[in-house]
Design an enzyme around this catalytic site. Sequence first.
Site, PDB file in Angstrom:
ATOM      1  N   GLY A  11      31.555  31.273  91.436  1.00 25.12           N
ATOM      2  CA  GLY A  11      31.259  29.970  90.839  1.00 25.12           C
ATOM      3  C   GLY A  11      29.765  29.817  90.566  1.00 25.12           C
TER       4      GLY A  11
ATOM      5  N   ALA B  37      38.784  27.330  83.796  1.00 28.00           N
ATOM      6  CA  ALA B  37      38.756  28.517  82.929  1.00 28.00           C
ATOM      7  C   ALA B  37      37.395  29.210  82.860  1.00 28.00           C
ATOM      8  CB  ALA B  37      39.269  28.200  81.521  1.00 28.00           C
ATOM      9  N   ALA B  38      36.483  28.865  83.779  1.00 23.85           N
ATOM     10  CA  ALA B  38      35.202  29.592  83.827  1.00 23.85           C
ATOM     11  C   ALA B  38      35.471  31.069  84.084  1.00 23.85           C
ATOM     12  CB  ALA B  38      34.310  29.034  84.930  1.00 23.85           C
ATOM     13  N   GLY B  39      36.402  31.332  85.003  1.00 24.09           N
ATOM     14  CA  GLY B  39      36.728  32.719  85.323  1.00 24.09           C
ATOM     15  C   GLY B  39      37.351  33.442  84.135  1.00 24.09           C
ATOM     16  N   ASP B  40      38.116  32.720  83.337  1.00 21.60           N
ATOM     17  CA  ASP B  40      38.736  33.334  82.147  1.00 21.60           C
ATOM     18  C   ASP B  40      37.669  33.639  81.091  1.00 21.60           C
ATOM     19  OD1 ASP B  40      41.167  32.942  83.421  1.00 21.60           O
ATOM     20  OD2 ASP B  40      41.431  30.962  82.528  1.00 21.60           O
TER      21      ASP B  40
ATOM     22  N   LYS C  84      45.882  31.366  82.039  1.00 21.66           N
ATOM     23  CA  LYS C  84      44.810  32.354  82.257  1.00 21.66           C
ATOM     24  C   LYS C  84      44.822  33.465  81.220  1.00 21.66           C
ATOM     25  CE  LYS C  84      44.523  31.383  87.161  1.00 21.66           C
ATOM     26  NZ  LYS C  84      43.386  30.467  87.052  1.00 21.66           N
TER      27      LYS C  84
HETATM   28  P1  ATP Z   1      38.707  29.383  87.107  1.00 21.11           P
HETATM   29  O1  ATP Z   1      39.798  29.679  88.096  1.00 21.11           O
HETATM   30  O2  ATP Z   1      38.305  27.947  87.052  1.00 21.11           O
HETATM   31  O3  ATP Z   1      38.951  29.974  85.770  1.00 21.11           O
HETATM   32  P2  ATP Z   1      37.214  31.182  88.774  1.00 21.11           P
HETATM   33  O4  ATP Z   1      37.373  30.502  90.087  1.00 21.11           O
HETATM   34  O5  ATP Z   1      38.013  32.388  88.508  1.00 21.11           O
HETATM   35  O6  ATP Z   1      37.367  30.121  87.607  1.00 21.11           O
HETATM   36  P3  ATP Z   1      34.396  31.007  89.160  1.00 21.11           P
HETATM   37  O7  ATP Z   1      33.950  31.812  90.295  1.00 21.11           O
HETATM   38  O8  ATP Z   1      34.495  29.529  89.350  1.00 21.11           O
HETATM   39  O9  ATP Z   1      35.714  31.629  88.573  1.00 21.11           O
HETATM   40  O10 ATP Z   1      33.410  31.211  87.923  1.00 21.11           O
HETATM   41  C1  ATP Z   1      33.360  32.413  87.176  1.00 21.11           C
HETATM   42  C2  ATP Z   1      31.947  32.577  86.669  1.00 21.11           C
HETATM   43  O11 ATP Z   1      31.606  31.441  85.887  1.00 21.11           O
HETATM   44  C3  ATP Z   1      30.898  32.652  87.766  1.00 21.11           C
HETATM   45  O12 ATP Z   1      30.773  33.967  88.283  1.00 21.11           O
HETATM   46  C4  ATP Z   1      29.658  32.151  87.016  1.00 21.11           C
HETATM   47  O13 ATP Z   1      29.090  33.206  86.268  1.00 21.11           O
HETATM   48  C5  ATP Z   1      30.253  31.114  86.055  1.00 21.11           C
HETATM   49  N1  ATP Z   1      30.176  29.769  86.634  1.00 21.11           N
HETATM   50  C6  ATP Z   1      31.108  29.146  87.370  1.00 21.11           C
HETATM   51  N2  ATP Z   1      30.664  27.943  87.800  1.00 21.11           N
HETATM   52  C7  ATP Z   1      29.411  27.803  87.282  1.00 21.11           C
HETATM   53  C8  ATP Z   1      28.407  26.794  87.364  1.00 21.11           C
HETATM   54  N3  ATP Z   1      28.603  25.666  88.074  1.00 21.11           N
HETATM   55  N4  ATP Z   1      27.253  27.002  86.701  1.00 21.11           N
HETATM   56  C9  ATP Z   1      27.039  28.116  85.971  1.00 21.11           C
HETATM   57  N5  ATP Z   1      27.943  29.117  85.876  1.00 21.11           N
HETATM   58  C10 ATP Z   1      29.111  28.971  86.532  1.00 21.11           C
HETATM   59  O1  RIB Z   2      42.092  29.526  84.689  1.00 24.05           O
HETATM   60  C1  RIB Z   2      42.364  28.257  84.148  1.00 24.05           C
HETATM   61  C2  RIB Z   2      43.822  28.129  83.828  1.00 24.05           C
HETATM   62  O2  RIB Z   2      44.560  28.153  85.017  1.00 24.05           O
HETATM   63  C3  RIB Z   2      44.192  26.826  83.167  1.00 24.05           C
HETATM   64  O3  RIB Z   2      44.078  26.867  81.759  1.00 24.05           O
HETATM   65  C4  RIB Z   2      45.609  26.583  83.646  1.00 24.05           C
HETATM   66  O4  RIB Z   2      46.562  26.811  82.656  1.00 24.05           O
HETATM   67  C5  RIB Z   2      45.803  27.535  84.815  1.00 24.05           C
HETATM   68  O5  RIB Z   2      46.660  28.522  84.489  1.00 24.05           O
END
Ligand code: ATP
Ligand code: RIB
Length: 315
Positions: free
Chosen positions: A229, A256-259, A39
């Site tokens: 998400g 890594a969408a959240g990252d 992350k």
């Molecule tokens: P991760 O743990 O996989 O890094 P996360 O769970 O912290 O991610 P998410 O809530 O899944 O974060 O996504 C972060 C942001 O990414 C969302 O607020 C949104 O803006 C974008 N996002 C995530 N999923 C989608 C999707 N299916 N389509 C478009 N945007 C998305």
């Molecule tokens: O947020 C995504 C990350 O979570 C991945 O790259 C994995 O390394 C885990 O830490």
Amino acid sequence: MPIIVFGSLNMDLVAQVPRLPMAGETLLGTGFTTVPGGKGANQAVAAARLGAATSMVGRVGDDGFGAILCASLRQAGVNTDLVLVDAGPSGVALINVDGTGENQIVVVPGANGHGDETDGLRLPLPVASPDRSKPLEPYILLMQFEVPLVAVQAAAVRAKAHGVRVIVDPAPARSDLPPDFYGLVDILTPNQTEASQLTGLAVQDVTTAQAAAQVLRQRGTATVIVKLGGQGAVVASPSEVFHVPAFPVPVVDTVAAGDAFNGGLAVALGEGKPLRRAVEWASAVAALSVMQAGAQPSMPTRPQVEAFLLSHGSE
Ligand code: ATP
Ligand code: RIB
């Protein structure tokens, strides 16, 4: 504005699977890749690709993965001078991704788990001029919970003392945060699961995310952004509460969408964009990341983000 990331570096061992396995089940995967992740490192790569001067503070092991992880950061333009090489293995993440882009992740911290209070002293924080005639240069510190909480806390205390804006992604989820932690954080960015775990509320949509954000604000964090998400993000600040929908895009892999979101948020805020605009910008960075496979390889460049926003009617 300089961005410091204090957090984890992991090698992601990614299996493509037809569906996520059940407990006790063995499945045949359809593909396997090793991809730089973690992350902290992902957020650093996101910020650097968007053009910010970014430094990484963290630890890798003295195995082969450590060198690859540092090289990946450097290739994106991240300064790795403050990444220590400890004896033993680097962090790894075992990841399954199914055909819809849904995932399952187990992280084994390795060197990331060695962090302690002294890591706060390693942050490359702004220094006042001897006669204090010049104000400190504003910095942003990004942190997550894949390194020990004591280290995150010590870093936050020191950063606040230097006037640094602290953004914490409380991931992976934990429910044992000390009450005084919240006041050290300027912006907290839980996802749905983390917001539920921190508040005890069942966060599942915009309404419940707003309620959770207000609970967390009352504990002392000025601004809370709950990432939902595909449902976008809910923001609660001292002056406003609003929802930013996700961009409708074809999803390949949400790892890594959240990252991507947090890296984009830091860059946008660092450039002085107002909060709502910064969250829209972060959402665009995250949307582009879910259209690509892998953690660090999925982080977009600045021209890609600008072209994406233009094509979606935003400058
Ligand atoms: P991760 O743990 O996989 O890094 P996360 O769970 O912290 O991610 P998410 O809530 O899944 O974060 O996504 C972060 C942001 O990414 C969302 O607020 C949104 O803006 C974008 N996002 C995530 N999923 C989608 C999707 N299916 N389509 C478009 N945007 C998305
Ligand atoms: O947020 C995504 C990350 O979570 C991945 O790259 C994995 O390394 C885990 O830490």
